[in-house]
Design a protein around this motif. Structure first.
Motif, PDB file in Angstrom:
ATOM      1  N   VAL B  46       0.851  -1.192   0.000  1.00 46.72           N
ATOM      2  CA  VAL B  46       0.000   0.000   0.000  1.00 46.72           C
ATOM      3  C   VAL B  46       0.885   1.239   0.000  1.00 46.72           C
ATOM      4  N   ALA B  47       0.666   2.110  -0.995  1.00 48.59           N
ATOM      5  CA  ALA B  47       1.415   3.366  -1.055  1.00 48.59           C
ATOM      6  C   ALA B  47       0.600   4.513  -0.463  1.00 48.59           C
ATOM      7  N   CYS B  48      -0.705   4.424  -0.575  1.00 48.30           N
ATOM      8  CA  CYS B  48      -1.567   5.479  -0.044  1.00 48.30           C
ATOM      9  C   CYS B  48      -2.959   4.887   0.158  1.00 48.30           C
ATOM     10  N   GLY B  61       2.723   1.020   3.398  1.00 45.95           N
ATOM     11  CA  GLY B  61       3.795   0.029   3.513  1.00 45.95           C
ATOM     12  C   GLY B  61       3.276  -1.366   3.794  1.00 45.95           C
ATOM     13  N   MET B  62       2.023  -1.468   4.183  1.00 46.03           N
ATOM     14  CA  MET B  62       1.415  -2.770   4.463  1.00 46.03           C
ATOM     15  C   MET B  62       1.228  -3.530   3.141  1.00 46.03           C
ATOM     16  N   SER B  63       1.378  -4.844   3.181  1.00 40.25           N
ATOM     17  CA  SER B  63       1.161  -5.613   1.950  1.00 40.25           C
ATOM     18  C   SER B  63      -0.336  -5.644   1.635  1.00 40.25           C
ATOM     19  N   LEU B  64      -0.619  -5.789   0.368  1.00 37.12           N
ATOM     20  CA  LEU B  64      -2.029  -5.774  -0.046  1.00 37.12           C
ATOM     21  C   LEU B  64      -2.777  -6.961   0.564  1.00 37.12           C
ATOM     22  N   THR B  65      -2.089  -8.072   0.706  1.00 38.01           N
ATOM     23  CA  THR B  65      -2.725  -9.251   1.298  1.00 38.01           C
ATOM     24  C   THR B  65      -3.145  -8.963   2.733  1.00 38.01           C
ATOM     25  N   LEU B  70      -7.545  -7.313   6.604  1.00 38.98           N
ATOM     26  CA  LEU B  70      -8.196  -6.368   7.530  1.00 38.98           C
ATOM     27  C   LEU B  70      -9.537  -5.894   6.973  1.00 38.98           C
ATOM     28  N   VAL B  71      -9.502  -5.515   5.686  1.00 36.51           N
ATOM     29  CA  VAL B  71     -10.706  -4.971   5.053  1.00 36.51           C
ATOM     30  C   VAL B  71     -10.995  -5.783   3.789  1.00 36.51           C
ATOM     31  N   PRO B  72     -11.864  -6.745   3.863  1.00 30.97           N
ATOM     32  CA  PRO B  72     -12.107  -7.580   2.674  1.00 30.97           C
ATOM     33  C   PRO B  72     -12.660  -6.812   1.482  1.00 30.97           C
ATOM     34  N   SER B  73     -13.430  -5.734   1.742  1.00 32.10           N
ATOM     35  CA  SER B  73     -14.024  -4.995   0.622  1.00 32.10           C
ATOM     36  C   SER B  73     -13.098  -3.900   0.098  1.00 32.10           C
ATOM     37  N   LEU B  74     -11.822  -3.965   0.439  1.00 31.22           N
ATOM     38  CA  LEU B  74     -10.870  -2.922   0.014  1.00 31.22           C
ATOM     39  C   LEU B  74     -10.710  -2.943  -1.512  1.00 31.22           C
ATOM     40  N   ARG B  75     -10.767  -1.754  -2.090  1.00 27.18           N
ATOM     41  CA  ARG B  75     -10.567  -1.652  -3.536  1.00 27.18           C
ATOM     42  C   ARG B  75      -9.149  -1.133  -3.772  1.00 27.18           C
TER      43      ARG B  75
END
Lengths: 280, 508
Positions: B46-48, B61-65, B70-75
């Motif tokens: 995650v960059a932003c 800095g968190m990985s997308l996975t 954390l948030v399953p509906s994350l786009r």
């Protein structure tokens, strides 16, 4: 008897008052009056109704264009814009002023002017242009001239134009030739006669007030320079020498006589008179 | 030199929000759960993240996975630093009307030269105008004006207010309460390890001891905290041509994805034009087809405009009529010609949308038929009738619908006050030769017209027109208004050169 006469006078006063109110410029237009009393009296709503397709059907010199331009002038008097889709490319701007049309508020669309290769626009192009102008809602009156184009408006295109006019509240005036009538909601047949035009309501979806009317030529617009000669057969002037070839006049003949303004021969300039000295 | 800094929090997310909101179904919720990710050593990180995603625990800095866990509906959307920097530059160009130069501080802010703030009533009004302009672009931000670049940026980022102006020589006092986060990462962490919390505490340290512990970096951090920044303002280069380019993630085969991309491009191009005080006259939309190559779609505006809605509307109409043989991979929007934007004068009570419908239809017709097809009729100063027809630009006065219009209604003013000569409303481009019948006295008795013989019922004239004898094409004509049987009045002339009669128009 007196009571009846009084009622008649009241009705006449009310009629005059209503006419005065109708003559005032209106903010919300519903009808474009042509200013020709005979034609306005013929139309069901006292003029060309906005939101409709009105067809002026007749020959090339039956006064259709002048009647349409009078409606354009009426729209402009109400500070609204008008557009003229010139299918044949024959509109003559010097004639507009006499009909009260303000050229600055008239959009002149000439599809043939853009295409140098083909002098005639494609028929569907004319329909499309009128449709776009109507849909924009920016023009109170759009004139689509189909004279001399050889194009007969198909019923589907007419239906689309009618829908667009009804939706945007504009008036579409169709100028159709004798051989190719269209499918307007109001159709006026115009026939030229010796002293004027016979206007006949051929089709009207709003009912009828009268079937036909006679409009003298002078009522359609000022003739300009020589109205007194209208309708009179005038023999050709005998002074015209048909066999005389066109000759270019010599420069010396252009001047007043054969001499200069001070009587000098061409090319010989005299000294200017002394304007400071007192006159004898 | 006085500089203003405009801070746009989470700019990469902010600039995408209007597009996402337009594409989202109605009632989709308050804020989108969005993260911009980039590939770092083979891992999507995650960059932003948007505010809603950050509140849900998503961090930079968190990985997308992990973020998805954390948030399953994350786009997620891709993050390209160069693209973000270009977008930031576009926003800065949109403010060129307020400041002659800008300097980028990617990814979420830029400096403006505030030396000409007096033209706008001071530094505070300048900031206000800049922020309101950003608001029109759908961006929210904070601003600060100071004498040093660092002071302005630190105050805009970490200061309390939305607008802050620091007087000259008062930078140290303004910076003192700010947290250490205003400094760069390595020094900030080291100073935090000493138990320091604010810039004011750093400013009061002994310089020699700071240099002994942290070296030159420490000394520089202290100078920044004391308001002694010596960084120079380097203005960004402003490109001469306004051009926007977008590479589509997947080649588009329909209009909708193209329009989605075009919305952002048109907004950016219009903002850049407005920043320059210009309006577009002619644009070209170049569609790079895969694999057929470029396909240019020109767009000619009837009236110069920098209105994104109008341009997008016109582009939509152009694209809807277009049939492409291959999908579109890249879109380029170029402003080929622009002029000074004089705006459109509105009157009291006029509708806010103005003449949008008129502009739109004029531009559409001009694009489809060519600019020569639209005009306003004019009478040329020429005695030869066929060349007296001229055309001028159609520049109607603005639609007056308010109180001013009511006061100005004067119908008689449009009528001509002089009687013009008799002219037909319908004139042929070229006169047509007429077969006529003349009587014994030379009078016109009939003519063969429109397929049959027609008797002359009346005649008026002549009006003698002639001239241009000094050219190769002189003319001398006697014009008559002739009333033909069953036809109406026509404009007929007898040419003095050959004596023949010609039909030149109709009094239709």
């Amino acid at each position: 008897m007196d009571a009846a006469r009084g009622n008649l006078e009241t009705v006449e006063r009310l009629r005059a008052h209503i006419q005065a109110l109708q003559a005032a410029p209106r903010t919300h237009l519903a009808v474009l009056r042509t200013g020709v009393a005979a034609v306005d009296a013929l139309l069901p709503s006292g003029g060309f109704p906005l939101g409709q397709v009105v067809e002026l059907w007749g020959s090339a010199a039956s006064g259709r264009l002048r009647l349409a331009l009078r409606a354009v002038a009426e729209a402009q008097r109400a500070l609204r814009l008008a557009a003229y889709v010139d299918g044949p490319g024959e509109l003559y701007p010097p004639a507009l002023a006499a009909l009260g049309v303000n050229p600055a508020r008239l959009l002149w669309v000439r599809p043939s002017a853009a295409a140098a290769s083909s002098p005639r626009p494609r028929p569907s192009q004319l329909d499309w242009v009128a449709l776009q102008l109507l849909r924009s809602g920016a023009f109170a009156c759009v004139v689509l001239d189909l004279t001399h184009t050889g194009h007969r408006l198909p019923p589907q295109a007419c239906k689309r134009l009618l829908d667009a006019a009804a939706h945007a509240g504009g008036l579409l005036l169709l100028l159709t030739p004798e051989e190719a009538p269209a499918d307007g909601s109001l159709r006026l047949r115009m026939e030229a006669g010796p002293h004027g035009v016979q206007v006949q309501v051929v089709r009207s979806r709003q009912g009828l007030r009268a079937r036909s009317a006679h409009v003298p030529w002078e009522a359609l617009g000022a003739w300009g320079a020589a109205p007194q000669d209208a309708g009179r057969l005038v023999p050709l002037p005998a002074a015209v020498e048909l066999d005389r070839p066109f000759q270019r006049p010599r420069p010396s003949e252009v001047r007043n006589g054969r001499c200069g303004i001070q009587g000098q021969r061409p090319g010989r300039d005299l000294a200017l008179p002394d304007l400071t000295s007192p006159r004898p | 030199m006085r500089v203003a800094y405009l801070h746009l929090p989470r700019f990469p997310v902010q600039r995408r929000l209007p597009l996402l909101a337009a594409a989202a179904p109605p009632g989709a919720g308050e804020g989108p759960l969005l993260a911009l990710v980039q590939l770092v050593r083979g891992v999507q990180r995650v960059a932003c993240a948007s505010a809603s995603a950050s509140a849900a625990g998503v961090r930079t800095g968190m990985s997308l996975t992990a973020a998805r866990a954390l948030v399953p509906s994350l786009r997620d959307l891709p993050y390209h630093p160069a693209e973000e920097a270009a977008a930031l530059g576009t926003v800065a160009e949109g403010l060129l009307g307020l400041s002659p130069a800008s300097m980028s501080s990617a990814p979420d802010g830029f400096w403006l030269d505030a030396s000409a703030a007096s033209l706008f009533g001071g530094e505070q009004p300048l900031l206000k105008r800049a922020l309101s302009l950003l608001q029109t672009l759908g961006l929210r931000g904070r601003g600060a004006v100071a004498s040093e670049l660092f002071t302005a940026r630190a105050l805009a980022r970490f200061g309390g207010g939305r607008l802050q102006v620091v007087p000259r020589d008062a930078s140290a006092e303004a910076l003192a309460p700010l947290p250490l986060q205003a400094l760069d990462a390595p020094v900030r962490d080291a100073l935090g390890g000493f138990g320091l919390h604010t810039l004011g505490e750093v400013a009061h340290l002994d310089a020699a001891q700071l240099v002994a512990r942290l070296g030159a970096r420490g000394l520089r951090a202290q100078r920044l905290a004391r308001g002694e920044d010596d960084m120079r303002f380097l203005p960004a280069l402003v490109p001469e041509v306004v051009e926007e380019l977008r590479v589509l993630e997947a080649p588009a085969e329909a209009v909708e994805p193209l329009l989605f991309v075009l919305k952002g491009m048109v907004d950016a191009a219009c903002a850049r034009l407005r920043g320059r005080g210009r309006a577009a006259v002619r644009l070209t939309l170049t569609l790079l087809l895969e694999p057929d190559g470029p396909r240019a779609v020109p767009l000619i505006l009837a009236r110069p405009s920098a209105e994104p809605r109008l341009l997008l509307d016109l582009l939509r109409h152009r694209l809807e009529d277009l049939r492409l043989p291959a999908p579109v991979a890249t879109v380029v929007l170029t402003v080929d010609e622009s002029c000074e934007d004089r705006g459109q004068q509105r009157v009291l009570g006029a509708l806010p949308e103005g003449d949008a419908g008129l502009d739109s239809v004029l531009a559409r017709l001009a694009t489809a038929l060519g600019p020569d097809a639209l005009s306003s009729p004019r009478a040329a100063e020429d005695h030869r009738p066929e060349t007296a027809r001229a055309r001028g630009p159609f520049r109607p006065p603005p639609a007056e619908q308010g109180l001013h219009a009511e006061a100005r209604r004067a119908p008689a003013a449009l009528l001509p006050d002089v009687v013009s000569p008799e002219r037909p409303a319908r004139l042929f481009p070229q006169p047509a030769a007429l077969a006529v019948e003349l009587g014994p006295a030379g009078e016109l008795q009939g003519a063969r017209l429109l397929g049959r013989r027609r008797a002359v019922l009346g005649l008026a004239g002549p009006e003698r027109l002639g001239g241009q004898w000094w050219t190769k094409t002189p003319f001398a004509r006697d014009y008559y208004r002739v009333h033909f049987e069953g036809l109406g009045p026509a404009w007929v002339f007898q040419d003095a050169r050959d004596g023949r009669f010609y039909l030149h128009g109709f009094f239709d």
